[in-house]
Design an enzyme around this catalytic site. Structure first.
Site, mmCIF file in Angstrom:
data_model
loop_
_atom_site.group_PDB
_atom_site.id
_atom_site.type_symbol
_atom_site.label_atom_id
_atom_site.label_comp_id
_atom_site.label_asym_id
_atom_site.label_seq_id
_atom_site.Cartn_x
_atom_site.Cartn_y
_atom_site.Cartn_z
ATOM 1 N N SER A 127 0.824 -1.212 0.000
ATOM 2 C CA SER A 127 0.000 0.000 0.000
ATOM 3 C C SER A 127 0.854 1.256 0.000
ATOM 4 C CB SER A 127 -0.891 -0.012 1.251
ATOM 5 O OG SER A 127 -1.500 1.241 1.459
ATOM 6 N N TYR A 152 -2.161 -0.101 10.066
ATOM 7 C CA TYR A 152 -2.289 -0.696 8.732
ATOM 8 C C TYR A 152 -1.028 -0.462 7.913
ATOM 9 C CZ TYR A 152 -3.937 -1.452 3.953
ATOM 10 O OH TYR A 152 -4.060 -1.881 2.653
#
Length: 320
Positions: A127, A152
């Protein structure tokens, strides 16, 4: 024909990739645990067509359960495309331990499966969030100034390092693809474009965090899949981290204005303070993706929103 194992195979990106691979004539095994982060029926609808195809197999398996993985993954696979994760920056702030377990432990389990079954190719969905608040844009993969600001983001960075370990110890080719704000048909309902579009159509206030100047490198799902497909076939080096973005940014206010234009409805703006975990901008340098994968995104933001609108208004699962 290759046999490709997709984790998170009922989700937005995983199911769309499954459609493409089946259309190309490959054999696909998809696994998903239907995490309750959003409505299970959405995921089941994503794979409804695939379930009818003889070259597609679906297994309801949790990547955090190693015994279950070993028991169910009986076939020989050529490639693992590991997309499964506990998604969402804000969700990870609410449940950091769950994020760590699913994303890091789950990834290690899949790397162990690759090691045990001698699967040579591992494509990992990383990501853009790993760059965090790094002000040096556009972001380049070689930049060591990683500043993740959410559980995350840190979990994805940890997974990239795990991949490096397994490449060096066990010879597994590991390709980490840093996705930049993927959008389009089948997008998760918690993501801004889907959520805002629904609010605009229902004449509900749209929460705009900050002054609307935050910027994102939005990347259309069709363009992302070009990069993923090239990574599945990539053989030149054993370990790579590669940005998959659009090499252009769109402000939050521009995004809302585009939704207003395409959906032909004016938004009611509710301006709110910035949220913890949000970064001011994401912006991908994609020169490495072009060089190694022949990656060339060609969908403008407005074109992508038009395609998203068509899907959103014609798919029965979407309750507008």
């Amino acid at each position: 024909m290759q046999h490709i194992l997709i984790t998170g195979g009922a989700g937005f990106i995983g199911s769309t990739l499954g459609d493409q691979l089946i259309a190309e004539g490959h054999q696909v095994t998809a696994i998903d645990n239907f995490d309750p982060f959003y409505d299970e029926s959405i995921k089941r609808n994503n794979i409804a067509g695939l379930l009818e195809h003889p070259n597609f197999q679906f297994l309801e398996v949790d990547i955090c359960n190693m015994e279950m993985l070993i028991a169910h993954l009986k076939d020989d696979y050529d490639v693992i495309v590991h997309i499964a994760a506990k998604a969402g920056v804000h969700a990870s702030i609410q449940n950091p331990i769950g994020c760590q377990q699913a994303n890091v432990m789950g990834t290690q389990h899949m790397l162990e499966i690759a090691k045990i079954k001698k699967i040579p190719q591992f494509v990992f969905a990383s990501s853009s969030s790993v760059y965090g608040v790094n002000p040096d844009v556009p972001w380049v993969e070689s930049d060591q100034n990683m500043m993740p600001i959410s559980p995350y983001a840190s979990s994805k960075l940890s997974c990239e390092l795990l991949g490096h370990v397994y490449t060096n110890l066990y010879g597994i080719r590991f390709i980490a693809l840093r996705f930049f704000t993927v959008y389009g048909p089948r997008q998760r309902p918690d993501l801004a474009i889907y959520k805002f579009a629904k609010m605009i159509l229902n004449k509900q206030p749209v929460p705009m965090y900050g002054d609307g100047s935050t910027r994102r490198d939005y990347t259309y799902i069709g363009d992302i899949l070009k990069g993923v497909r090239a990574a599945i076939d990539y053989k030149k080096t054993d370990y790579e981290i590669i940005n998959l973005g659009n090499f252009q940014t769109v402000s939050l206010m521009e995004m809302i204005n585009t939704l207003e234009d395409v959906f032909e409805t004016k938004a009611i703006i509710n301006q709110l303070p910035m949220q913890p975990g949000d970064v001011p901008q994401t912006y991908a340098d994609i020169s490495k993706a072009k060089r190694l994968l022949g990656y060339e995104p060609n969908t403008t933001f407005r074109e992508g929103i038009v395609k998203f609108r068509e899907w959103m208004l014609t798919t029965k699962i979407n309750k507008v």
